[in-house]
Design a protein around this motif. Structure first.
Motif, PDB file in Angstrom:
ATOM      1  N   SER A  77       0.805  -1.214   0.000  1.00  0.00           N
ATOM      2  CA  SER A  77       0.000   0.000   0.000  1.00  0.00           C
ATOM      3  C   SER A  77       0.846   1.276   0.000  1.00  0.00           C
ATOM      4  O   SER A  77       0.322   2.355  -0.222  1.00  0.00           O
ATOM      5  CB  SER A  77      -0.943   0.012   1.201  1.00  0.00           C
ATOM      6  N   GLY A  78       2.142   1.183   0.238  1.00  0.00           N
ATOM      7  CA  GLY A  78       3.002   2.363   0.302  1.00  0.00           C
ATOM      8  C   GLY A  78       3.278   2.980  -1.059  1.00  0.00           C
ATOM      9  O   GLY A  78       3.081   2.353  -2.107  1.00  0.00           O
ATOM     10  N   PRO A  79       3.768   4.213  -1.073  1.00  0.00           N
ATOM     11  CA  PRO A  79       4.027   4.912  -2.337  1.00  0.00           C
ATOM     12  C   PRO A  79       5.132   4.272  -3.183  1.00  0.00           C
ATOM     13  O   PRO A  79       5.184   4.481  -4.386  1.00  0.00           O
ATOM     14  CB  PRO A  79       4.418   6.326  -1.902  1.00  0.00           C
ATOM     15  N   GLU A  80       6.001   3.476  -2.564  1.00  0.00           N
ATOM     16  CA  GLU A  80       7.052   2.809  -3.333  1.00  0.00           C
ATOM     17  C   GLU A  80       6.501   1.755  -4.280  1.00  0.00           C
ATOM     18  O   GLU A  80       7.195   1.294  -5.179  1.00  0.00           O
ATOM     19  CB  GLU A  80       8.108   2.196  -2.401  1.00  0.00           C
ATOM     20  N   PHE A  81       5.217   1.382  -4.109  1.00  0.00           N
ATOM     21  CA  PHE A  81       4.580   0.407  -4.996  1.00  0.00           C
ATOM     22  C   PHE A  81       3.566   1.067  -5.927  1.00  0.00           C
ATOM     23  O   PHE A  81       2.732   0.378  -6.514  1.00  0.00           O
ATOM     24  CB  PHE A  81       3.909  -0.708  -4.192  1.00  0.00           C
ATOM     25  N   ASN A  82       3.628   2.358  -6.111  1.00  0.00           N
ATOM     26  CA  ASN A  82       2.708   3.049  -7.019  1.00  0.00           C
ATOM     27  C   ASN A  82       2.817   2.520  -8.444  1.00  0.00           C
ATOM     28  O   ASN A  82       1.863   2.577  -9.205  1.00  0.00           O
ATOM     29  CB  ASN A  82       2.939   4.560  -7.000  1.00  0.00           C
ATOM     30  N   PHE A  83       3.990   2.007  -8.822  1.00  0.00           N
ATOM     31  CA  PHE A  83       4.144   1.483 -10.183  1.00  0.00           C
ATOM     32  C   PHE A  83       3.201   0.312 -10.429  1.00  0.00           C
ATOM     33  O   PHE A  83       2.733   0.125 -11.546  1.00  0.00           O
ATOM     34  CB  PHE A  83       5.603   1.085 -10.463  1.00  0.00           C
ATOM     35  N   VAL A  84       2.869  -0.465  -9.395  1.00  0.00           N
ATOM     36  CA  VAL A  84       1.919  -1.569  -9.570  1.00  0.00           C
ATOM     37  C   VAL A  84       0.536  -1.008  -9.864  1.00  0.00           C
ATOM     38  O   VAL A  84      -0.158  -1.443 -10.778  1.00  0.00           O
ATOM     39  CB  VAL A  84       1.878  -2.472  -8.320  1.00  0.00           C
ATOM     40  N   ARG A  85       0.142  -0.005  -9.088  1.00  0.00           N
ATOM     41  CA  ARG A  85      -1.193   0.589  -9.270  1.00  0.00           C
ATOM     42  C   ARG A  85      -1.294   1.407 -10.550  1.00  0.00           C
ATOM     43  O   ARG A  85      -2.387   1.737 -10.987  1.00  0.00           O
ATOM     44  CB  ARG A  85      -1.548   1.432  -8.046  1.00  0.00           C
ATOM     45  N   SER A  86      -0.164   1.737 -11.167  1.00  0.00           N
ATOM     46  CA  SER A  86      -0.203   2.502 -12.414  1.00  0.00           C
ATOM     47  C   SER A  86      -0.485   1.621 -13.631  1.00  0.00           C
ATOM     48  O   SER A  86      -0.798   2.126 -14.700  1.00  0.00           O
ATOM     49  CB  SER A  86       1.116   3.241 -12.627  1.00  0.00           C
ATOM     50  N   ILE A  87      -0.392   0.320 -13.488  1.00  0.00           N
ATOM     51  CA  ILE A  87      -0.608  -0.592 -14.616  1.00  0.00           C
ATOM     52  C   ILE A  87      -2.088  -0.606 -14.992  1.00  0.00           C
ATOM     53  O   ILE A  87      -2.950  -0.813 -14.155  1.00  0.00           O
ATOM     54  CB  ILE A  87      -0.149  -2.021 -14.273  1.00  0.00           C
ATOM     55  N   ARG A  88      -2.354  -0.370 -16.280  1.00  0.00           N
ATOM     56  CA  ARG A  88      -3.722  -0.448 -16.806  1.00  0.00           C
ATOM     57  C   ARG A  88      -3.720  -1.409 -17.984  1.00  0.00           C
ATOM     58  O   ARG A  88      -2.807  -1.403 -18.803  1.00  0.00           O
ATOM     59  CB  ARG A  88      -4.199   0.929 -17.285  1.00  0.00           C
ATOM     60  N   VAL A  89      -4.753  -2.236 -18.047  1.00  0.00           N
ATOM     61  CA  VAL A  89      -4.908  -3.204 -19.129  1.00  0.00           C
ATOM     62  C   VAL A  89      -6.218  -2.901 -19.842  1.00  0.00           C
ATOM     63  O   VAL A  89      -7.285  -2.975 -19.240  1.00  0.00           O
ATOM     64  CB  VAL A  89      -4.930  -4.657 -18.595  1.00  0.00           C
ATOM     65  N   PHE A  90      -6.130  -2.527 -21.112  1.00  0.00           N
ATOM     66  CA  PHE A  90      -7.319  -2.273 -21.925  1.00  0.00           C
ATOM     67  C   PHE A  90      -7.540  -3.484 -22.823  1.00  0.00           C
ATOM     68  O   PHE A  90      -6.672  -3.832 -23.611  1.00  0.00           O
ATOM     69  CB  PHE A  90      -7.135  -1.024 -22.797  1.00  0.00           C
ATOM     70  N   LEU A 114     -11.480  -2.190 -19.001  1.00  0.00           N
ATOM     71  CA  LEU A 114     -10.274  -1.637 -18.394  1.00  0.00           C
ATOM     72  C   LEU A 114      -9.982  -2.412 -17.119  1.00  0.00           C
ATOM     73  O   LEU A 114     -10.825  -2.499 -16.221  1.00  0.00           O
ATOM     74  CB  LEU A 114     -10.462  -0.149 -18.072  1.00  0.00           C
ATOM     75  N   GLY A 115      -8.776  -2.982 -17.041  1.00  0.00           N
ATOM     76  CA  GLY A 115      -8.343  -3.697 -15.843  1.00  0.00           C
ATOM     77  C   GLY A 115      -7.340  -2.852 -15.082  1.00  0.00           C
ATOM     78  O   GLY A 115      -6.422  -2.282 -15.673  1.00  0.00           O
ATOM     79  N   THR A 116      -7.521  -2.767 -13.768  1.00  0.00           N
ATOM     80  CA  THR A 116      -6.615  -1.983 -12.921  1.00  0.00           C
ATOM     81  C   THR A 116      -6.275  -2.757 -11.654  1.00  0.00           C
ATOM     82  O   THR A 116      -6.980  -3.689 -11.265  1.00  0.00           O
ATOM     83  CB  THR A 116      -7.249  -0.637 -12.524  1.00  0.00           C
ATOM     84  N   TYR A 117      -5.188  -2.335 -11.010  1.00  0.00           N
ATOM     85  CA  TYR A 117      -4.751  -2.918  -9.746  1.00  0.00           C
ATOM     86  C   TYR A 117      -5.091  -1.974  -8.606  1.00  0.00           C
ATOM     87  O   TYR A 117      -4.882  -0.769  -8.705  1.00  0.00           O
ATOM     88  CB  TYR A 117      -3.244  -3.174  -9.761  1.00  0.00           C
ATOM     89  N   GLY A 118      -5.598  -2.525  -7.519  1.00  0.00           N
ATOM     90  CA  GLY A 118      -5.968  -1.733  -6.347  1.00  0.00           C
ATOM     91  C   GLY A 118      -4.805  -1.561  -5.389  1.00  0.00           C
ATOM     92  O   GLY A 118      -3.658  -1.912  -5.678  1.00  0.00           O
ATOM     93  N   THR A 119      -5.109  -1.042  -4.222  1.00  0.00           N
ATOM     94  CA  THR A 119      -4.103  -0.706  -3.218  1.00  0.00           C
ATOM     95  C   THR A 119      -3.227  -1.888  -2.838  1.00  0.00           C
ATOM     96  O   THR A 119      -2.017  -1.753  -2.702  1.00  0.00           O
ATOM     97  CB  THR A 119      -4.789  -0.163  -1.945  1.00  0.00           C
ATOM     98  N   GLN A 120      -3.814  -3.063  -2.677  1.00  0.00           N
ATOM     99  CA  GLN A 120      -3.045  -4.247  -2.291  1.00  0.00           C
ATOM    100  C   GLN A 120      -2.792  -5.196  -3.464  1.00  0.00           C
ATOM    101  O   GLN A 120      -2.524  -6.369  -3.269  1.00  0.00           O
ATOM    102  CB  GLN A 120      -3.765  -4.998  -1.169  1.00  0.00           C
ATOM    103  N   GLY A 121      -2.876  -4.700  -4.680  1.00  0.00           N
ATOM    104  CA  GLY A 121      -2.586  -5.525  -5.841  1.00  0.00           C
ATOM    105  C   GLY A 121      -3.761  -6.337  -6.331  1.00  0.00           C
ATOM    106  O   GLY A 121      -3.596  -7.216  -7.175  1.00  0.00           O
ATOM    107  N   ASP A 122      -4.959  -6.066  -5.811  1.00  0.00           N
ATOM    108  CA  ASP A 122      -6.139  -6.785  -6.285  1.00  0.00           C
ATOM    109  C   ASP A 122      -6.514  -6.258  -7.665  1.00  0.00           C
ATOM    110  O   ASP A 122      -6.558  -5.069  -7.890  1.00  0.00           O
ATOM    111  CB  ASP A 122      -7.307  -6.648  -5.307  1.00  0.00           C
ATOM    112  N   PHE A 123      -6.731  -7.152  -8.599  1.00  0.00           N
ATOM    113  CA  PHE A 123      -7.009  -6.803  -9.994  1.00  0.00           C
ATOM    114  C   PHE A 123      -8.505  -6.844 -10.238  1.00  0.00           C
ATOM    115  O   PHE A 123      -9.193  -7.751  -9.771  1.00  0.00           O
ATOM    116  CB  PHE A 123      -6.300  -7.782 -10.936  1.00  0.00           C
ATOM    117  N   SER A 124      -9.019  -5.857 -10.978  1.00  0.00           N
ATOM    118  CA  SER A 124     -10.446  -5.857 -11.298  1.00  0.00           C
ATOM    119  C   SER A 124     -10.669  -5.292 -12.695  1.00  0.00           C
ATOM    120  O   SER A 124      -9.875  -4.499 -13.198  1.00  0.00           O
ATOM    121  CB  SER A 124     -11.226  -5.043 -10.268  1.00  0.00           C
TER     122      SER A 124
END
Length: 173
Positions: A77-90, A114-124
């Motif tokens: 959940s920390g800012p050092e993992f923002n790159f995970v939350r930046s991933i978008r899948v169209f 559109l697929g995105t990753y949440g705070t803890q890496g959950d994909f939706s």
């Protein structure tokens, strides 16, 4: 005529793991049964280790089970993992635009997810639209203007790395 060359090998951690998991004796492997999967005639008891009756050994600490479902198994959940939350899948299942009909109307059809990753890496997944595609996407230029004939099916992934640099990949199908 047969020949072989064998050297004495030093057992590594991996070798010991294979030796433990793939024993040549006839002891049945340990297994667990899911508690939440309800299939007619299936075992529906809580998950538990199943041991061969002749075996009384305990499960080594290295084999402790971790249940991770649709999320990371660590705190990201920390800012050092923002790159995970930046991933978008169209997922552009289809997008087409063309003039048709008696009155020569512009007909547009699209199904984009559109697929995105949440705070803890959950994909939706969520329903999206061709207008939400990034400018780097190729194949739908002119969507919604003057009705040029277009057709596209693709998967487009974009992201920002840890330094903030933009990257993307597109696969047309």
């Amino acid at each position: 005529m047969g020949a072989s060359y064998e050297i004495e090998r030093q057992p590594s951690g991996t070798d010991r793991m294979f030796d433990a998991l793939f024993q040549t004796n006839n002891i049945r492997p340990r297994k667990s049964f899911p508690a939440n999967h309800r299939v007619k005639g299936a075992i529906t008891e809580p998950a538990a280790w199943s041991f061969d009756e002749t075996s009384d050994e305990l499960v080594p600490e290295d084999f402790v089970l971790r249940l991770v479902q649709n999320r990371a198994d660590i705190d990201i959940s920390g800012p050092e993992f923002n790159f995970v939350r930046s991933i978008r899948v169209f997922d552009v299942r289809f997008a087409s635009q063309r003039e048709a009909g008696d009155k020569v109307e512009c007909r547009r059809y699209a199904l984009v997810y559109l697929g995105t990753y949440g705070t803890q890496g959950d994909f939706s997944w969520a329903v999206s639209a061709p207008t939400a595609l990034p400018a780097a996407h190729i194949g739908l230029e002119g969507w919604g203007s003057n009705c040029p004939s277009l057709y596209n099916r693709s998967v487009f992934v974009d992201w920002r790395d840890y330094a903030g640099n933009y990257g993307f990949e597109q696969v047309n199908y």
